[in-house]
Design a protein around this motif. Structure first.
Motif, short mmCIF file in Angstrom:
data_model
loop_
_atom_site.label_atom_id
_atom_site.label_comp_id
_atom_site.label_asym_id
_atom_site.label_seq_id
_atom_site.Cartn_x
_atom_site.Cartn_y
_atom_site.Cartn_z
N LEU A 200 0.85 -1.17 0.00
CA LEU A 200 0.00 0.00 0.00
C LEU A 200 0.90 1.23 0.00
O LEU A 200 1.85 1.34 0.81
CB LEU A 200 -0.90 0.01 1.26
CG LEU A 200 -1.90 -1.13 1.39
CD1 LEU A 200 -2.64 -1.02 2.72
CD2 LEU A 200 -2.88 -1.13 0.24
N ARG A 201 0.57 2.19 -0.93
CA ARG A 201 1.40 3.41 -0.99
C ARG A 201 0.53 4.57 -1.42
O ARG A 201 -0.21 4.47 -2.39
CB ARG A 201 2.56 3.24 -1.97
CG ARG A 201 3.54 4.41 -1.93
CD ARG A 201 4.73 4.09 -2.77
NE ARG A 201 5.71 5.17 -2.67
CZ ARG A 201 6.88 5.22 -3.29
NH1 ARG A 201 7.23 4.17 -4.07
NH2 ARG A 201 7.73 6.25 -3.16
N SER A 202 0.70 5.66 -0.69
CA SER A 202 -0.05 6.86 -1.01
C SER A 202 0.69 7.64 -2.09
O SER A 202 1.94 7.67 -2.13
CB SER A 202 -0.20 7.72 0.26
OG SER A 202 -0.80 8.95 -0.05
N ASP A 203 -0.10 8.29 -2.97
CA ASP A 203 0.54 9.08 -4.02
C ASP A 203 1.14 10.36 -3.49
O ASP A 203 1.86 11.10 -4.19
CB ASP A 203 -0.47 9.39 -5.13
CG ASP A 203 -1.73 10.05 -4.59
OD1 ASP A 203 -1.83 10.23 -3.36
OD2 ASP A 203 -2.64 10.34 -5.37
N LEU A 204 0.84 10.63 -2.20
CA LEU A 204 1.45 11.79 -1.58
C LEU A 204 2.79 11.48 -0.95
O LEU A 204 3.48 12.38 -0.46
CB LEU A 204 0.50 12.36 -0.50
CG LEU A 204 -0.87 12.82 -0.99
CD1 LEU A 204 -1.71 13.31 0.20
CD2 LEU A 204 -0.75 13.92 -2.04
N ASP A 205 3.10 10.16 -0.90
CA ASP A 205 4.37 9.74 -0.29
C ASP A 205 5.48 10.05 -1.29
O ASP A 205 5.51 9.51 -2.40
CB ASP A 205 4.32 8.25 0.04
CG ASP A 205 5.54 7.82 0.85
OD1 ASP A 205 6.42 8.65 1.13
OD2 ASP A 205 5.58 6.59 1.22
N ASN A 206 6.40 10.96 -0.87
CA ASN A 206 7.51 11.34 -1.73
C ASN A 206 8.78 10.60 -1.42
O ASN A 206 9.86 10.94 -1.91
CB ASN A 206 7.74 12.84 -1.63
CG ASN A 206 7.95 13.28 -0.18
OD1 ASN A 206 8.06 12.43 0.71
ND2 ASN A 206 7.99 14.58 0.07
N GLY A 207 8.69 9.64 -0.52
CA GLY A 207 9.82 8.80 -0.21
C GLY A 207 10.72 9.34 0.86
O GLY A 207 11.82 8.81 1.06
#
Length: 771
Positions: A66-73
């Motif tokens: 699961l990964r949010s598109d707001l996650d910039n790493g």
């Protein structure tokens, strides 16, 4: 939220799930779905489902990411997993959003997990996006073998059933997912049970493939196998056993194992005696083995009945057999089943038979009379020794013993050794017209063998009784009766038996025919009437007439009797009725009877009074027989009822009783000799011994008895004669007579009674001569 799910291997096939982006969209927006992903719109949120194979042995199996598109790493976001199984079965990497299965999953236990995902900003602690719900489904693998539900299986089918007959249906169950390929698709096969049974592969129905005979084998074990994946390689299987029993049908007839039975029977056996058993065997069981025995030729001598419990045939005797008549019998017996179905009649066309040979044993039988009973006739008044009849009996045995005859309890008849019956006393039919006799026949060689036969003797009539009046007639006639007046109607009876009807004839004696005051007229119907023949009867002159009547019968020879009819002359009343005379006689008779009864009663009362008087006198005599029990005569004879207690018993004598009887009197001056001696004699009966001297005397005797070695060792009664200190009457001895008066008279001794008679003779007659 951008999610990426990678399934490295699924059923050995490598698959790559593409990544996808999840954003908040409206349910009405049109979304293009990437290939291989599963999207569904629910409550305005986009969610998806993931698949994971069951029974994975790898630890921390990676399910997806699961990964949010707001996650910039920059690792500022934190991923959390919520729902059933989160943290225990499924875990998530909070930094990367990777989801792992940490436990082995079993679809048969749980096939669906619903989870929720949330992204939180680690710097602010606030949710970046709303919760997103998704589903993890456990995909099925073939890890469960088929299992039979209703074990153990048992079925019953009739023997000799045709091919294709349904026996039983077995059913297995596979816990795998029936919608997932062929994991739960089963095929049935027969591992054991050919060639008698077969099974349908898809339904599990077992059928008969060939006929079976229960008498050869009554049960079969059949093994059934069920395979999943329609039997393809790698399929799992399960087995079960089915016990199939064959029920019996009546396809066997009973058969005699013995072709010949030898039985014996005594000729003395009564009808109904069991003489033996026969046995047939039937391979069937239960009701199909029930048998019925019969005799083929319908014998009149023997019969066979069936014992329903043992299925044996019991041969019985229908009637007695006679060794001398027939000593051997041959009979043929049949046997068949009682219950046979019409469809099975082909097995019972011909019944089984056997031969029975019966040997009759000879027994010493009692004599047999030639007739079952005898009837003889003899005329009455036959002389002594007259022949009555003859009976005859024989010994049925081969030795033919002579027979002796005897008769029981008869004073009128006797029988000799030849069976001839004769009379011993005259017979009188009027006393006994029939005699029932019992004749006994006894074998000479064996007196225990006896038999009896009834003999009936009828005494035939002989005209030996003359007719007589049928009753006593009390006849009266009035003084003023005229000639031709009916006085009495008479009839007669005859004790003899007549072949024809009795007929009597009434007449007057010849000498009374002309001078009789009465005449008789025969009515020719066994009655006659008496009529007056004159007038002028007088009670004072001739009060009673005695009329002789001759009565003759019609026997051969005819007998006539003379009967006297007493006719009383009656002083009738004005109406001319004789009832007053009849009532007067009846009153006199009744008065006489009353006087007799009273005399009898008085006599009985006198007898009872005399008996009571005698009993009273006897009772009074008993009461006065021993008067000393109630009165004290002051005699020196004492009665004791005490029982001694032995040698040491010192209380056996009642000294007080002895003392109370002692009366001391002063010596008085002697008066005249007769009166003085009489007084002394009376006093001597009342004076007891001195108590002190008597006590001393008793003690001396007691000491003497205690020291006597010959004394008996038991209680004894010793009698002592004790005179005492002296007699008040003085001595009667002649030693002192010299000092007495020489002229004293002893005649008074005669007055003292018989006890002094001898003294009176001695002194009364001697003294005068001396003087």
């Amino acid at each position: 939220m951008n999610c990426c799910l990678l399934l490295p291997f699924l059923l050995g096939i490598p698959l790559i799930w593409p990544c996808f982006t999840a954003t908040e969209i409206s349910t009405t927006d049109e979304v293009k779905h990437p290939v291989g992903s599963h999207f569904r719109v629910k409550r305005g949120w986009m969610w998806n489902q993931f698949f994971v194979p069951e029974e994975m042995n790898k630890t921390n199996y990676h399910i997806g990411q699961l990964r949010s598109d707001l996650d910039n790493g920059n690792n500022s976001f934190q991923y959390k997993l919520l729902g059933a199984g989160a943290g225990s079965i499924f875990v998530i990497d909070e930094r990367t959003g990777d989801i792992y299965a940490v436990q082995k999953l079993d679809r048969e236990e749980r096939s669906l997990y619903t989870l929720r995902a949330q992204v939180i900003d680690s710097t602010t602690g606030r949710a970046v996006e709303p919760e997103s719900e998704f589903v993890i489904r456990v995909s099925d693998i073939n890890d469960n073998e088929p299992k039979f539900l209703d074990e153990p299986y048992e079925a019953i089918v009739p023997e000799m059933s045709p091919e294709g007959t349904l026996v039983i249906q077995v059913t297995a169950n596979d816990a795998d997912d029936p919608s997932s390929g062929n994991n739960a698709r089963l095929l049935y096969s027969l591992l054991q049970g050919q060639p008698y049974f077969s099974i349908e592969p898809t339904t599990g129905v077992i059928r008969i493939s060939s006929k079976m005979d229960r008498e050869l084998q009554d049960e079969y074990w059949v093994i059934i196998q069920a395979k999943d994946m329609i039997g393809l390689p790698g399929a799992l299987s399960g087995t079960t056993s089915v016990l199939i029993k064959l029920s019996d049908v009546n396809d066997n007839k009973p058969i005699f194992k013995e072709r010949l039975y030898r039985l014996t029977v005594s000729e003395s056996s009564p009808a109904g005696t069991s003489i033996g058993k026969i046995m047939a065997y039937d391979n069937d069981i239960g009701e199909n083995a029930e048998m019925d025995y019969s005799i083929e030729d319908d014998s009149q001598t023997f019969d066979i009945i069936t014992n329903n419990e043992t299925q044996e045939g019991i041969v019985i005797l229908k009637k007695k057999v006679d060794f001398e008549h027939q000593n051997q019998y041959r009979i043929r017996a049949n046997v068949k089943n009682c219950h046979v179905d019409e469809k099975l009649m082909e097995y019972h066309v011909e019944a089984s038979t056997t031969l029975i040979r019966v040997q009759v044993e000879d027994e010493d039988e009692p004599p047999v009379f030639l007739l079952p009973y005898y009837l003889f006739e003899i005329f009455e008044e036959s002389p002594h020794g007259s022949f009555v009849g003859m009976v005859s009996a024989i010994d049925p045995d081969q030795r033919k013993s002579p027979i002796r005859y005897s008769m029981t309890r008869s004073k009128v008849f006797s029988i000799d050794t030849n069976g001839t019956i004769i009379t011993t006393n005259p017979l009188d039919r009027e006393i006994s017209a029939w005699y029932n006799l019992s004749i006994i026949a006894t074998e000479k060689y064996n007196v225990q063998q006896i038999s009896a036969v009834p003999v009936y003797v009828q005494v035939l009539n002989v005209n030996d009784h003359a007719p007589e009046f049928s009753e006593y007639y009390d006849t009266y006639v009035c003084e003023n009766a005229g000639p031709g007046q009916v006085v009495q109607t008479i009839s007669a009876v005859d004790r003899d038996e007549s072949i024809e009807d009795h007929h009597f004839y009434f007449n007057l004696p010849v000498e009374d025919t002309k001078n009789s005051s009465f005449i008789i007229i025969d009515n020719e119907d066994n009655t006659a009437v008496i009529l007056t023949n004159r007038t002028g009867f007088s009670v004072q002159e001739e009060p009673v007439f005695y009329m002789s009547v001759l009565i003759a019968d019609n026997g051969i020879p005819s007998l006539t009797s003379t009967n006297t009819l007493t006719i009383h002359i009656c002083d009738c009343d004005d109406s001319g009725s004789t009832h007053t005379c009849r009532n007067k006689d009846l009153t006199l008779a009744m008065g006489f009877r009353t006087e007799v009864i009273l005399a009898i009663l008085i006599s009985i009362m006198m007898i009872f009074g005399f008996v009571f008087l005698i009993l009273g006198l006897k009772q009074r005599r008993k009461q006065t027989l021993f008067p000393e029990k109630g009165e004290d005569f002051r005699e020196n004879i004492f009665r004791y009822d005490d029982e001694g207690g032995g040698e040491e018993d010192t209380e056996a004598f009642d000294i007080a009783e002895l003392r109370s009887s002692t009366i001391l009197r002063e010596r008085q001056t002697r008066k005249t000799a007769p009166a003085e001696i009489r007084s002394l004699y009376r006093q001597s009966l009342q004076v007891g011994p001195d108590s002190a001297i008597f006590r001393k005397f008793i003690l001396e005797k007691l000491e003497e008895a205690n020291t006597d070695p010959c004394a008996p060792p038991f209680d004894s009664l010793q009698t002592y004669a004790f005179e005492g200190t002296g007699s008040l009457a003085g001595s009667l001895s002649s030693l002192g007579s010299a000092v007495s008066d020489q002229d004293e008279n002893y005649d008074y001794l005669n007055e003292l009674g018989p006890r002094f008679k001898r003294l009176a003779c001695m002194f009364g007659s001697a003294m005068p001569s001396n003087n």
